[in-house]
Design a protein around this motif. Structure first.
Motif, PDB file in Angstrom:
ATOM      1  N   UNK A  52       4.501  -2.934   1.632  1.00  0.00           N
ATOM      2  CA  UNK A  52       4.293  -3.677   2.570  1.00  0.00           C
ATOM      3  C   UNK A  52       5.132  -3.166   3.856  1.00  0.00           C
ATOM      4  N   UNK A  53       6.303  -2.974   3.573  1.00  0.00           N
ATOM      5  CA  UNK A  53       7.254  -2.479   4.702  1.00  0.00           C
ATOM      6  C   UNK A  53       7.248  -1.076   5.106  1.00  0.00           C
ATOM      7  N   UNK A  54       6.738  -0.091   4.241  1.00  0.00           N
ATOM      8  CA  UNK A  54       6.946   1.478   4.514  1.00  0.00           C
ATOM      9  C   UNK A  54       5.453   2.115   4.310  1.00  0.00           C
ATOM     10  N   UNK A  55       4.509   1.350   3.655  1.00  0.00           N
ATOM     11  CA  UNK A  55       3.138   1.840   3.767  1.00  0.00           C
ATOM     12  C   UNK A  55       3.041   3.160   3.320  1.00  0.00           C
ATOM     13  N   UNK A  56       3.694   3.736   2.231  1.00  0.00           N
ATOM     14  CA  UNK A  56       3.864   5.183   2.031  1.00  0.00           C
ATOM     15  C   UNK A  56       2.578   5.707   1.729  1.00  0.00           C
ATOM     16  N   UNK A  57       2.277   7.047   1.942  1.00  0.00           N
ATOM     17  CA  UNK A  57       1.253   7.863   1.744  1.00  0.00           C
ATOM     18  C   UNK A  57       1.598   8.967   0.592  1.00  0.00           C
ATOM     19  N   UNK A  58       0.894   9.503   0.070  1.00  0.00           N
ATOM     20  CA  UNK A  58       1.249  10.634  -0.879  1.00  0.00           C
ATOM     21  C   UNK A  58       2.199  11.469  -0.277  1.00  0.00           C
ATOM     22  N   UNK A  59       3.200  12.068  -1.180  1.00  0.00           N
ATOM     23  CA  UNK A  59       4.366  12.737  -0.767  1.00  0.00           C
ATOM     24  C   UNK A  59       5.367  11.993   0.056  1.00  0.00           C
ATOM     25  N   UNK A  60       5.373  10.666   0.002  1.00  0.00           N
ATOM     26  CA  UNK A  60       6.136   9.812   0.601  1.00  0.00           C
ATOM     27  C   UNK A  60       7.130   9.092  -0.458  1.00  0.00           C
ATOM     28  N   UNK A  61       8.644   9.192  -0.319  1.00  0.00           N
ATOM     29  CA  UNK A  61       9.514   8.605  -1.141  1.00  0.00           C
ATOM     30  C   UNK A  61      10.020   7.426  -0.273  1.00  0.00           C
ATOM     31  N   UNK A  62      10.279   6.289  -0.927  1.00  0.00           N
ATOM     32  CA  UNK A  62      11.164   4.779  -0.373  1.00  0.00           C
ATOM     33  C   UNK A  62      12.139   4.635  -1.440  1.00  0.00           C
ATOM     34  N   UNK A  63      13.266   4.844  -0.963  1.00  0.00           N
ATOM     35  CA  UNK A  63      14.778   4.393  -1.660  1.00  0.00           C
ATOM     36  C   UNK A  63      15.041   3.083  -1.074  1.00  0.00           C
ATOM     37  N   UNK A  64      15.326   2.253  -2.193  1.00  0.00           N
ATOM     38  CA  UNK A  64      15.839   0.895  -1.786  1.00  0.00           C
ATOM     39  C   UNK A  64      17.028   0.696  -2.483  1.00  0.00           C
ATOM     40  N   UNK A  65      17.968  -0.292  -1.886  1.00  0.00           N
ATOM     41  CA  UNK A  65      19.236  -0.843  -2.551  1.00  0.00           C
ATOM     42  C   UNK A  65      18.870  -2.391  -2.641  1.00  0.00           C
ATOM     43  N   UNK A  66      18.890  -2.980  -3.834  1.00  0.00           N
ATOM     44  CA  UNK A  66      18.810  -4.256  -4.270  1.00  0.00           C
ATOM     45  C   UNK A  66      20.228  -4.878  -4.507  1.00  0.00           C
ATOM     46  N   UNK A 167       5.859  -0.673 -17.676  1.00  0.00           N
ATOM     47  CA  UNK A 167       5.458  -1.956 -16.771  1.00  0.00           C
ATOM     48  C   UNK A 167       4.727  -1.211 -15.633  1.00  0.00           C
ATOM     49  N   UNK A 168       3.355  -1.824 -15.317  1.00  0.00           N
ATOM     50  CA  UNK A 168       2.591  -1.291 -14.112  1.00  0.00           C
ATOM     51  C   UNK A 168       1.679  -2.408 -13.670  1.00  0.00           C
ATOM     52  N   UNK A 169       0.981  -2.008 -12.611  1.00  0.00           N
ATOM     53  CA  UNK A 169      -0.425  -2.707 -12.244  1.00  0.00           C
ATOM     54  C   UNK A 169      -1.120  -1.684 -11.506  1.00  0.00           C
ATOM     55  N   UNK A 170      -2.150  -2.260 -11.027  1.00  0.00           N
ATOM     56  CA  UNK A 170      -3.241  -1.760 -10.543  1.00  0.00           C
ATOM     57  C   UNK A 170      -3.035  -1.600  -8.889  1.00  0.00           C
ATOM     58  N   UNK A 171      -2.620  -2.736  -8.308  1.00  0.00           N
ATOM     59  CA  UNK A 171      -2.136  -2.811  -6.777  1.00  0.00           C
ATOM     60  C   UNK A 171      -0.909  -3.432  -6.675  1.00  0.00           C
ATOM     61  N   UNK A 172      -0.217  -3.008  -5.595  1.00  0.00           N
ATOM     62  CA  UNK A 172      -0.626  -1.861  -4.701  1.00  0.00           C
ATOM     63  C   UNK A 172      -1.089  -0.619  -5.336  1.00  0.00           C
ATOM     64  N   UNK A 173      -1.755   0.235  -4.760  1.00  0.00           N
ATOM     65  CA  UNK A 173      -1.923   1.694  -5.208  1.00  0.00           C
ATOM     66  C   UNK A 173      -1.834   2.637  -3.895  1.00  0.00           C
ATOM     67  N   UNK A 174      -1.886   4.045  -4.134  1.00  0.00           N
ATOM     68  CA  UNK A 174      -1.509   4.774  -2.742  1.00  0.00           C
ATOM     69  C   UNK A 174      -2.855   4.817  -1.729  1.00  0.00           C
ATOM     70  N   UNK A 175      -3.910   3.863  -1.961  1.00  0.00           N
ATOM     71  CA  UNK A 175      -4.863   3.975  -1.145  1.00  0.00           C
ATOM     72  C   UNK A 175      -5.025   2.306  -0.451  1.00  0.00           C
ATOM     73  N   UNK A 176      -4.231   1.538  -0.884  1.00  0.00           N
ATOM     74  CA  UNK A 176      -4.208  -0.025  -0.667  1.00  0.00           C
ATOM     75  C   UNK A 176      -3.742  -0.242   0.693  1.00  0.00           C
ATOM     76  N   UNK A 177      -4.119  -1.085   1.238  1.00  0.00           N
ATOM     77  CA  UNK A 177      -3.509  -1.554   2.595  1.00  0.00           C
ATOM     78  C   UNK A 177      -2.470  -2.496   2.584  1.00  0.00           C
ATOM     79  N   UNK A 178      -1.217  -2.320   3.262  1.00  0.00           N
ATOM     80  CA  UNK A 178      -0.327  -3.243   3.069  1.00  0.00           C
ATOM     81  C   UNK A 178      -0.436  -4.617   3.141  1.00  0.00           C
ATOM     82  N   UNK A 179       0.107  -5.625   2.257  1.00  0.00           N
ATOM     83  CA  UNK A 179      -0.284  -7.033   2.468  1.00  0.00           C
ATOM     84  C   UNK A 179       0.751  -7.488   3.375  1.00  0.00           C
TER      85      UNK A 179
END
Length: 209
Positions: A52-66, A167-179
């Motif tokens: 939702x925050x980054x809406x990554x496209x292919x070849x995009x990395x998102x690094x996050x700190x929890x 562990x995984x799921x079908x959504x979100x995926x690389x083509x889905x719109x950010x929620x």
């Protein structure tokens, strides 16, 4: 008759050494699974929030700190350069972005916060050498920034998957719109972020603390 130059033995040795070094700077699934990576309490929530925050496209990395409760403390997204797969290069770019969004924890006796990496790419959910290089880079960047090394997650057309956990799921995926934002956190602001190629792009980035 044609004349040419055959590659010298020294050139061949140098090339082979470089390839061997790149292969050494990646982790295979079995190595990753045995590294004691902490499990995410709610991986779907983490993935959906970063998507939702980054809406990554292919070849995009998102690094996050929890934080210690798996709440998002900071995150940054960037596009991967078209360079050979090398964990050392990935480590450097991850470390650079971590330093931009959150202070290091090197003064602590033991890491409290955890870094996770979401990588959006083409292909299916099966492990690739590129994934192995990202794993190596994430682990090393965490050590240098005083963080625990957390999950490595791939996002493809088929959905998302936490590698090494199954562990995984079908959504979100690389083509889905950010929620929509569901956790009440401040929305990511659109900021100019300088990519590795030197061009300024507007990428979504949040650094909520």
């Amino acid at each position: 008759m044609t004349f040419g130059f055959a590659p010298s033995a020294a050139t061949s040795i140098t090339t082979s050494a470089g390839s061997a070094n790149r292969l050494a700077r990646m982790l295979e699934p079995a190595e990753w699974a045995s590294a004691g990576i902490p499990l995410l309490r709610n991986p779907r929530e983490v993935v959906s929030g970063l998507h939702t925050r980054h809406a990554p496209a292919p070849a995009t990395a998102v690094v996050a700190v929890l934080d210690h409760e798996d709440r998002l403390a900071a995150s940054a997204s960037f596009s991967r350069r078209s360079t050979p797969v090398d964990g050392w290069e990935f480590r450097n770019v991850l470390l650079a972005h971590l330093r931009r969004v959150i202070p290091h924890d090197l003064r602590l006796r033991a890491p409290v916060r955890t870094a996770v990496l979401l990588y959006c790419r083409e292909g299916d959910e099966r492990w690739t050498e590129e994934d192995g290089a990202w794993m190596w880079g994430l682990r090393d960047a965490c050590t240098l920034h005083g963080l625990r090394c957390g999950a490595y997650i791939t996002l493809t057309r088929g959905g998302w998957q936490v590698l090494g956990e199954g562990r995984g799921g079908r959504r979100p995926n690389s083509t889905s719109s950010p929620g929509p934002f569901l956790d009440g956190a401040a929305e990511a602001e659109l900021q100019p972020l300088r990519t590795a190629s030197g061009a300024a792009e507007a990428l979504r980035r949040t650094a909520a603390r």
